[in-house]
Design a protein around this motif. Structure first.
Motif, PDB file in Angstrom:
ATOM      1  N   SER A  83      10.460  12.864   7.459  1.00 13.84           N
ATOM      2  CA  SER A  83      11.228  13.700   8.573  1.00 13.84           C
ATOM      3  C   SER A  83      10.319  14.567   9.270  1.00 13.84           C
ATOM      4  N   GLY A  84      10.546  14.390  10.583  1.00 17.55           N
ATOM      5  CA  GLY A  84       9.872  15.246  11.678  1.00 17.55           C
ATOM      6  C   GLY A  84       8.547  14.577  11.948  1.00 17.55           C
ATOM      7  N   CYS A  85       8.451  13.268  11.677  1.00 16.86           N
ATOM      8  CA  CYS A  85       7.377  12.623  12.275  1.00 16.86           C
ATOM      9  C   CYS A  85       7.341  12.055  13.526  1.00 16.86           C
ATOM     10  N   GLY A  86       8.323  12.199  14.472  1.00 20.34           N
ATOM     11  CA  GLY A  86       8.538  11.876  15.846  1.00 20.34           C
ATOM     12  C   GLY A  86       9.147  10.601  15.875  1.00 20.34           C
ATOM     13  N   LYS A  87       9.939   9.853  15.056  1.00 27.28           N
ATOM     14  CA  LYS A  87      10.508   8.986  15.155  1.00 27.28           C
ATOM     15  C   LYS A  87      11.761   8.763  16.421  1.00 27.28           C
ATOM     16  N   SER A  88      12.443   9.651  16.386  1.00 25.89           N
ATOM     17  CA  SER A  88      13.324   9.901  17.511  1.00 25.89           C
ATOM     18  C   SER A  88      12.795  10.360  18.835  1.00 25.89           C
ATOM     19  N   THR A  89      11.550  10.959  18.851  1.00 26.38           N
ATOM     20  CA  THR A  89      10.966  11.448  20.005  1.00 26.38           C
ATOM     21  C   THR A  89      10.402   9.960  20.665  1.00 26.38           C
ATOM     22  N   LEU A  90       9.916   9.075  19.827  1.00 28.31           N
ATOM     23  CA  LEU A  90       9.503   8.006  20.264  1.00 28.31           C
ATOM     24  C   LEU A  90      10.590   7.049  20.816  1.00 28.31           C
ATOM     25  N   LEU A  91      11.607   7.255  20.207  1.00 32.36           N
ATOM     26  CA  LEU A  91      12.817   6.171  20.877  1.00 32.36           C
ATOM     27  C   LEU A  91      13.291   6.887  22.165  1.00 32.36           C
ATOM     28  N   TYR A  92      13.497   8.110  22.249  1.00 34.26           N
ATOM     29  CA  TYR A  92      13.939   8.725  23.726  1.00 34.26           C
ATOM     30  C   TYR A  92      12.953   8.642  24.685  1.00 34.26           C
ATOM     31  N   VAL A  93      11.480   8.316  24.294  1.00 38.21           N
ATOM     32  CA  VAL A  93      10.502   8.037  25.259  1.00 38.21           C
ATOM     33  C   VAL A  93      11.020   6.546  25.846  1.00 38.21           C
ATOM     34  N   VAL A  94      10.918   5.807  25.035  1.00 36.64           N
ATOM     35  CA  VAL A  94      11.442   4.276  25.180  1.00 36.64           C
ATOM     36  C   VAL A  94      12.744   4.292  26.136  1.00 36.64           C
ATOM     37  N   TRP A 153       8.893   1.345   0.791  1.00 41.99           N
ATOM     38  CA  TRP A 153       9.153   2.803   0.188  1.00 41.99           C
ATOM     39  C   TRP A 153       7.852   3.449  -0.249  1.00 41.99           C
ATOM     40  N   ILE A 154       6.793   2.824  -0.920  1.00 40.53           N
ATOM     41  CA  ILE A 154       5.616   3.399  -1.300  1.00 40.53           C
ATOM     42  C   ILE A 154       4.983   3.941   0.121  1.00 40.53           C
ATOM     43  N   ALA A 155       5.076   3.132   1.079  1.00 33.55           N
ATOM     44  CA  ALA A 155       4.294   3.384   2.127  1.00 33.55           C
ATOM     45  C   ALA A 155       4.779   4.906   2.636  1.00 33.55           C
ATOM     46  N   VAL A 156       6.127   4.636   2.936  1.00 34.64           N
ATOM     47  CA  VAL A 156       6.843   5.894   3.317  1.00 34.64           C
ATOM     48  C   VAL A 156       6.654   7.184   2.562  1.00 34.64           C
ATOM     49  N   ARG A 157       6.435   6.909   1.139  1.00 32.91           N
ATOM     50  CA  ARG A 157       6.506   8.055   0.177  1.00 32.91           C
ATOM     51  C   ARG A 157       5.162   8.621   0.453  1.00 32.91           C
ATOM     52  N   HIS A 158       4.089   7.804   0.653  1.00 32.67           N
ATOM     53  CA  HIS A 158       2.648   8.296   0.844  1.00 32.67           C
ATOM     54  C   HIS A 158       2.497   9.158   2.011  1.00 32.67           C
ATOM     55  N   GLN A 159       3.273   8.747   3.103  1.00 32.03           N
ATOM     56  CA  GLN A 159       3.316   9.539   4.404  1.00 32.03           C
ATOM     57  C   GLN A 159       4.169  10.972   4.107  1.00 32.03           C
ATOM     58  N   ALA A 160       5.087  10.975   3.289  1.00 31.98           N
ATOM     59  CA  ALA A 160       5.900  12.152   2.853  1.00 31.98           C
ATOM     60  C   ALA A 160       5.026  13.126   2.119  1.00 31.98           C
ATOM     61  N   LEU A 161       4.379  12.626   1.360  1.00 26.52           N
ATOM     62  CA  LEU A 161       3.448  13.477   0.453  1.00 26.52           C
ATOM     63  C   LEU A 161       2.292  14.393   1.268  1.00 26.52           C
ATOM     64  N   ALA A 162       1.735  13.189   2.366  1.00 22.60           N
ATOM     65  CA  ALA A 162       0.820  13.775   3.298  1.00 22.60           C
ATOM     66  C   ALA A 162       1.356  14.938   3.968  1.00 22.60           C
ATOM     67  N   ALA A 163       2.733  14.800   4.422  1.00 27.80           N
ATOM     68  CA  ALA A 163       3.282  15.749   5.268  1.00 27.80           C
ATOM     69  C   ALA A 163       3.409  17.151   4.350  1.00 27.80           C
ATOM     70  N   GLU A 164       3.659  16.864   3.209  1.00 25.80           N
ATOM     71  CA  GLU A 164       3.951  18.034   2.135  1.00 25.80           C
ATOM     72  C   GLU A 164       2.757  18.732   2.088  1.00 25.80           C
ATOM     73  N   ALA A 193       0.215  18.773   4.108  1.00 27.92           N
ATOM     74  CA  ALA A 193      -0.141  19.515   5.121  1.00 27.92           C
ATOM     75  C   ALA A 193       0.666  20.801   5.543  1.00 27.92           C
ATOM     76  N   ASN A 194       1.696  20.836   5.385  1.00 35.28           N
ATOM     77  CA  ASN A 194       2.553  21.843   5.399  1.00 35.28           C
ATOM     78  C   ASN A 194       2.335  23.024   4.376  1.00 35.28           C
ATOM     79  N   ALA A 195       1.820  22.453   3.278  1.00 36.67           N
ATOM     80  CA  ALA A 195       1.562  23.812   2.317  1.00 36.67           C
ATOM     81  C   ALA A 195       0.096  24.300   2.675  1.00 36.67           C
ATOM     82  N   ALA A 196      -0.897  23.550   3.560  1.00 31.63           N
ATOM     83  CA  ALA A 196      -1.900  24.192   3.879  1.00 31.63           C
ATOM     84  C   ALA A 196      -1.744  24.941   4.977  1.00 31.63           C
ATOM     85  N   ILE A 197      -0.910  25.000   5.680  1.00 34.48           N
ATOM     86  CA  ILE A 197      -0.650  25.857   6.851  1.00 34.48           C
ATOM     87  C   ILE A 197      -0.307  27.360   6.619  1.00 34.48           C
TER      88      ILE A 197
END
Length: 269
Positions: A49-60, A252-263, A265-269
Protein backbone atom coordinates in the motif's frame (compact mmCIF):
# COMPACT_ATOMS: atom_id res chain seq x y z
CA UNK A 1 -3.70 -7.21 -34.04
CA UNK A 2 0.07 -7.31 -33.62
CA UNK A 3 1.57 -10.42 -32.08
CA UNK A 4 2.88 -10.29 -28.52
CA UNK A 5 6.40 -10.60 -29.96
CA UNK A 6 6.04 -7.37 -31.97
CA UNK A 7 9.00 -5.13 -31.09
CA UNK A 8 6.79 -2.03 -30.94
CA UNK A 9 5.10 -1.91 -27.52
CA UNK A 10 1.48 -0.83 -27.24
CA UNK A 11 2.40 1.04 -24.05
CA UNK A 12 5.91 2.11 -23.14
CA UNK A 13 6.66 3.71 -19.78
CA UNK A 14 10.12 5.26 -19.81
CA UNK A 15 11.79 6.54 -16.68
CA UNK A 16 8.59 7.83 -15.10
CA UNK A 17 9.10 9.62 -11.77
CA UNK A 18 6.52 11.53 -9.78
CA UNK A 19 6.74 13.64 -6.61
CA UNK A 20 4.09 15.39 -4.53
CA UNK A 21 4.52 18.39 -2.23
CA UNK A 22 5.18 17.42 1.39
CA UNK A 23 5.19 19.25 4.71
CA UNK A 24 8.96 19.65 4.78
CA UNK A 25 10.14 18.27 1.45
CA UNK A 26 8.65 16.67 -1.68
CA UNK A 27 7.38 13.08 -1.34
CA UNK A 28 8.55 10.90 -4.19
CA UNK A 29 5.83 8.46 -5.25
CA UNK A 30 7.57 6.94 -8.29
CA UNK A 31 11.21 6.65 -9.26
CA UNK A 32 12.34 5.86 -12.81
CA UNK A 33 9.65 3.31 -13.65
CA UNK A 34 10.20 1.42 -16.91
CA UNK A 35 7.59 -0.97 -18.35
CA UNK A 36 6.85 -2.09 -21.90
CA UNK A 37 3.48 -3.69 -22.61
CA UNK A 38 2.76 -5.48 -25.89
CA UNK A 39 -0.54 -5.23 -27.70
CA UNK A 40 -2.99 -7.77 -26.28
CA UNK A 41 -1.15 -8.25 -23.00
CA UNK A 42 -2.89 -8.22 -19.64
CA UNK A 43 -0.39 -6.78 -17.16
CA UNK A 44 -1.07 -6.34 -13.45
CA UNK A 45 0.94 -4.23 -11.02
CA UNK A 46 1.03 -5.30 -7.40
CA UNK A 47 2.91 -3.95 -4.40
CA UNK A 48 2.56 -2.67 -0.84
CA UNK A 49 0.00 0.00 0.00
CA UNK A 50 1.18 3.51 -0.85
CA UNK A 51 3.86 2.38 -3.28
CA UNK A 52 2.54 4.49 -6.16
CA UNK A 53 0.59 1.89 -8.17
CA UNK A 54 -2.45 4.09 -8.76
CA UNK A 55 -0.27 7.14 -9.38
CA UNK A 56 1.40 5.25 -12.22
CA UNK A 57 -1.97 4.31 -13.72
CA UNK A 58 -3.12 7.94 -13.63
CA UNK A 59 0.08 8.99 -15.37
CA UNK A 60 -0.55 6.41 -18.11
CA UNK A 61 -4.15 7.62 -18.31
CA UNK A 62 -2.91 11.16 -18.85
CA UNK A 63 -4.52 12.52 -15.69
CA UNK A 64 -1.22 13.33 -13.97
CA UNK A 65 1.95 14.91 -15.29
CA UNK A 66 5.27 13.28 -14.39
CA UNK A 67 8.92 13.27 -15.32
CA UNK A 68 9.80 10.74 -18.01
CA UNK A 69 7.60 9.63 -20.89
CA UNK A 70 4.60 7.43 -21.60
CA UNK A 71 4.18 6.34 -25.21
CA UNK A 72 1.18 4.65 -26.82
CA UNK A 73 1.86 3.11 -30.24
CA UNK A 74 5.20 4.91 -30.21
CA UNK A 75 3.74 8.38 -29.62
CA UNK A 76 4.19 10.37 -26.41
CA UNK A 77 0.90 11.06 -24.63
CA UNK A 78 0.11 14.53 -23.32
CA UNK A 79 -3.20 13.92 -21.58
CA UNK A 80 -6.26 11.65 -21.54
CA UNK A 81 -7.35 10.11 -24.82
CA UNK A 82 -10.08 7.91 -26.30
CA UNK A 83 -7.47 5.22 -26.90
CA UNK A 84 -7.34 4.64 -23.11
CA UNK A 85 -10.45 3.66 -21.18
CA UNK A 86 -10.33 3.82 -17.38
CA UNK A 87 -12.33 1.81 -14.84
CA UNK A 88 -12.03 3.01 -11.24
CA UNK A 89 -12.67 1.20 -7.97
CA UNK A 90 -15.54 3.56 -7.26
CA UNK A 91 -18.06 3.07 -10.01
CA UNK A 92 -18.24 6.74 -11.10
CA UNK A 93 -21.65 6.26 -12.71
CA UNK A 94 -23.99 9.15 -13.33
CA UNK A 95 -26.74 8.61 -10.72
CA UNK A 96 -29.36 10.47 -12.78
CA UNK A 97 -28.86 8.19 -15.81
CA UNK A 98 -30.20 4.68 -16.33
CA UNK A 99 -27.98 1.69 -17.11
CA UNK A 100 -28.57 2.19 -20.83
CA UNK A 101 -27.96 5.93 -20.73
CA UNK A 102 -24.78 5.55 -18.67
CA UNK A 103 -23.46 3.26 -21.42
CA UNK A 104 -24.69 5.60 -24.16
CA UNK A 105 -23.10 8.69 -22.61
CA UNK A 106 -19.66 8.35 -24.15
CA UNK A 107 -21.10 7.24 -27.49
CA UNK A 108 -23.30 10.32 -27.68
CA UNK A 109 -20.29 12.55 -27.09
CA UNK A 110 -18.49 10.67 -29.86
CA UNK A 111 -21.06 11.65 -32.47
CA UNK A 112 -22.24 8.18 -33.55
CA UNK A 113 -25.65 7.85 -35.18
CA UNK A 114 -28.44 6.98 -32.74
CA UNK A 115 -29.19 3.55 -34.25
CA UNK A 116 -25.52 2.59 -34.07
CA UNK A 117 -25.32 3.78 -30.47
CA UNK A 118 -28.36 1.70 -29.59
CA UNK A 119 -26.86 -1.44 -31.16
CA UNK A 120 -23.64 -1.04 -29.19
CA UNK A 121 -25.50 -0.43 -25.92
CA UNK A 122 -27.78 -3.45 -26.45
CA UNK A 123 -24.83 -5.69 -27.24
CA UNK A 124 -22.90 -4.60 -24.15
CA UNK A 125 -25.92 -4.92 -21.88
CA UNK A 126 -26.05 -8.55 -23.01
CA UNK A 127 -22.29 -8.99 -22.58
CA UNK A 128 -22.41 -7.84 -18.95
CA UNK A 129 -25.54 -9.86 -18.18
CA UNK A 130 -27.89 -6.99 -17.36
CA UNK A 131 -30.73 -7.60 -19.79
CA UNK A 132 -33.90 -6.58 -18.02
CA UNK A 133 -32.07 -3.90 -16.02
CA UNK A 134 -31.61 -1.42 -18.86
CA UNK A 135 -33.89 1.19 -17.32
CA UNK A 136 -32.72 0.84 -13.73
CA UNK A 137 -30.73 3.59 -12.04
CA UNK A 138 -27.45 3.10 -10.14
CA UNK A 139 -29.23 3.37 -6.77
CA UNK A 140 -31.27 0.30 -7.77
CA UNK A 141 -28.23 -1.85 -8.56
CA UNK A 142 -25.90 -3.99 -6.46
CA UNK A 143 -22.19 -3.19 -6.31
CA UNK A 144 -21.38 -5.88 -8.83
CA UNK A 145 -24.02 -4.61 -11.23
CA UNK A 146 -22.69 -1.06 -10.95
CA UNK A 147 -19.20 -2.20 -11.78
CA UNK A 148 -20.50 -4.14 -14.79
CA UNK A 149 -22.10 -0.94 -16.05
CA UNK A 150 -18.84 0.97 -15.46
CA UNK A 151 -16.92 -1.61 -17.49
CA UNK A 152 -19.55 -1.59 -20.25
CA UNK A 153 -19.48 2.21 -20.42
CA UNK A 154 -15.71 2.07 -20.91
CA UNK A 155 -15.93 -0.72 -23.51
CA UNK A 156 -18.66 1.15 -25.43
CA UNK A 157 -16.11 3.63 -26.75
CA UNK A 158 -13.94 0.70 -27.88
CA UNK A 159 -10.62 1.91 -26.43
CA UNK A 160 -7.54 0.00 -27.50
CA UNK A 161 -6.31 0.02 -23.89
CA UNK A 162 -8.12 -0.67 -20.62
CA UNK A 163 -6.68 0.89 -17.45
CA UNK A 164 -8.16 -0.70 -14.32
CA UNK A 165 -7.59 0.80 -10.87
CA UNK A 166 -8.57 -1.79 -8.24
CA UNK A 167 -11.77 -2.37 -10.24
CA UNK A 168 -13.21 -4.97 -7.84
CA UNK A 169 -11.73 -3.76 -4.57
CA UNK A 170 -15.06 -2.55 -3.17
CA UNK A 171 -16.94 -5.78 -3.88
CA UNK A 172 -17.62 -8.73 -1.60
CA UNK A 173 -15.58 -11.88 -2.21
CA UNK A 174 -18.22 -13.80 -4.15
CA UNK A 175 -19.16 -10.87 -6.41
CA UNK A 176 -15.48 -10.14 -6.93
CA UNK A 177 -14.91 -13.64 -8.32
CA UNK A 178 -17.92 -13.30 -10.64
CA UNK A 179 -16.56 -10.01 -11.95
CA UNK A 180 -13.08 -11.46 -12.40
CA UNK A 181 -14.60 -14.21 -14.52
CA UNK A 182 -16.53 -11.59 -16.50
CA UNK A 183 -13.41 -9.51 -17.13
CA UNK A 184 -11.40 -12.57 -18.13
CA UNK A 185 -14.10 -13.62 -20.59
CA UNK A 186 -14.22 -10.14 -22.12
CA UNK A 187 -10.44 -10.00 -22.41
CA UNK A 188 -10.24 -13.45 -24.03
CA UNK A 189 -12.83 -12.31 -26.58
CA UNK A 190 -11.40 -8.85 -27.34
CA UNK A 191 -7.68 -9.23 -26.52
CA UNK A 192 -7.49 -5.58 -25.61
CA UNK A 193 -4.33 -4.35 -23.93
CA UNK A 194 -4.96 -4.18 -20.18
CA UNK A 195 -3.01 -2.56 -17.36
CA UNK A 196 -4.54 -3.32 -13.96
CA UNK A 197 -3.63 -2.14 -10.48
CA UNK A 198 -4.57 -4.56 -7.71
CA UNK A 199 -3.52 -5.47 -4.18
CA UNK A 200 -4.92 -9.00 -4.62
CA UNK A 201 -2.17 -11.41 -5.70
CA UNK A 202 -4.64 -14.22 -6.48
CA UNK A 203 -6.62 -11.86 -8.72
CA UNK A 204 -3.45 -10.79 -10.53
CA UNK A 205 -2.37 -14.38 -11.18
CA UNK A 206 -5.86 -15.41 -12.28
CA UNK A 207 -6.21 -12.62 -14.86
CA UNK A 208 -2.76 -11.63 -16.08
CA UNK A 209 -0.18 -12.58 -18.67
CA UNK A 210 2.43 -10.78 -16.64
CA UNK A 211 2.73 -9.35 -13.14
CA UNK A 212 5.05 -6.50 -12.19
CA UNK A 213 5.92 -6.06 -8.51
CA UNK A 214 6.46 -2.52 -7.31
CA UNK A 215 8.77 -1.63 -4.44
CA UNK A 216 7.92 0.33 -1.33
CA UNK A 217 7.77 4.07 -2.00
CA UNK A 218 9.26 5.52 -4.08
CA UNK A 219 7.79 2.89 -6.37
CA UNK A 220 10.02 1.07 -8.81
CA UNK A 221 9.52 -2.19 -10.68
CA UNK A 222 11.65 -4.68 -8.77
CA UNK A 223 10.33 -8.03 -9.98
CA UNK A 224 8.36 -9.51 -12.84
CA UNK A 225 6.53 -12.78 -13.38
CA UNK A 226 5.33 -14.27 -16.65
CA UNK A 227 2.04 -16.15 -16.31
CA UNK A 228 1.33 -19.10 -18.62
CA UNK A 229 -1.80 -20.85 -17.41
CA UNK A 230 -4.62 -22.66 -19.19
CA UNK A 231 -7.55 -20.29 -18.70
CA UNK A 232 -9.92 -22.46 -20.70
CA UNK A 233 -10.36 -24.85 -17.78
CA UNK A 234 -12.92 -24.22 -14.99
CA UNK A 235 -11.90 -21.70 -12.33
CA UNK A 236 -12.06 -24.27 -9.53
CA UNK A 237 -9.64 -26.52 -11.39
CA UNK A 238 -7.28 -23.69 -12.30
CA UNK A 239 -6.94 -22.02 -8.89
CA UNK A 240 -6.31 -25.34 -7.13
CA UNK A 241 -3.65 -26.49 -9.60
CA UNK A 242 0.00 -26.82 -8.60
CA UNK A 243 1.03 -24.41 -11.38
CA UNK A 244 -1.35 -21.71 -10.14
CA UNK A 245 -0.33 -22.06 -6.50
CA UNK A 246 3.37 -22.06 -7.35
CA UNK A 247 3.27 -18.75 -9.18
CA UNK A 248 0.87 -17.23 -6.65
CA UNK A 249 3.24 -18.08 -3.81
CA UNK A 250 6.21 -16.64 -5.69
CA UNK A 251 4.40 -13.36 -6.31
CA UNK A 252 3.08 -13.22 -2.73
CA UNK A 253 6.59 -13.64 -1.32
CA UNK A 254 7.88 -10.85 -3.57
CA UNK A 255 5.09 -8.50 -2.46
CA UNK A 256 5.54 -9.48 1.18
CA UNK A 257 9.23 -8.64 0.95
CA UNK A 258 8.39 -5.14 -0.28
CA UNK A 259 5.70 -4.68 2.38
CA UNK A 260 8.21 -5.55 5.10
CA UNK A 261 10.68 -3.10 3.57
CA UNK A 262 7.99 -0.40 3.72
CA UNK A 263 7.30 -1.15 7.39
CA UNK A 264 10.99 -0.95 8.21
CA UNK A 265 11.35 2.36 6.39
CA UNK A 266 8.33 3.85 8.15
CA UNK A 267 9.60 2.70 11.56
CA UNK A 268 12.88 4.46 10.93
CA UNK A 269 11.21 7.82 10.28
Amino acid sequence: MRALTDPTPKIEIRGVSKSYPGDNSPVQALRAVDISIAEGEFVSIVGPSGCGKSTLLYVVGGFLNADGKVLVDGKVIHGPGTDRGVVFQEYALFPWLSVRNNILYGLERGGLASDERAKIADRLIGVIGLKGFEDRYPRELSGGMKQRVAIARTLACDPAILLLDEPFGALDAQTREVMQDELLRIWLETRKTVLMITHDVTEAVYLSNRICVMSARPGQIVDEFRIDLDRTIPREQLVTSDAFNKIRNQVWIAVRHQALAAETANAAI
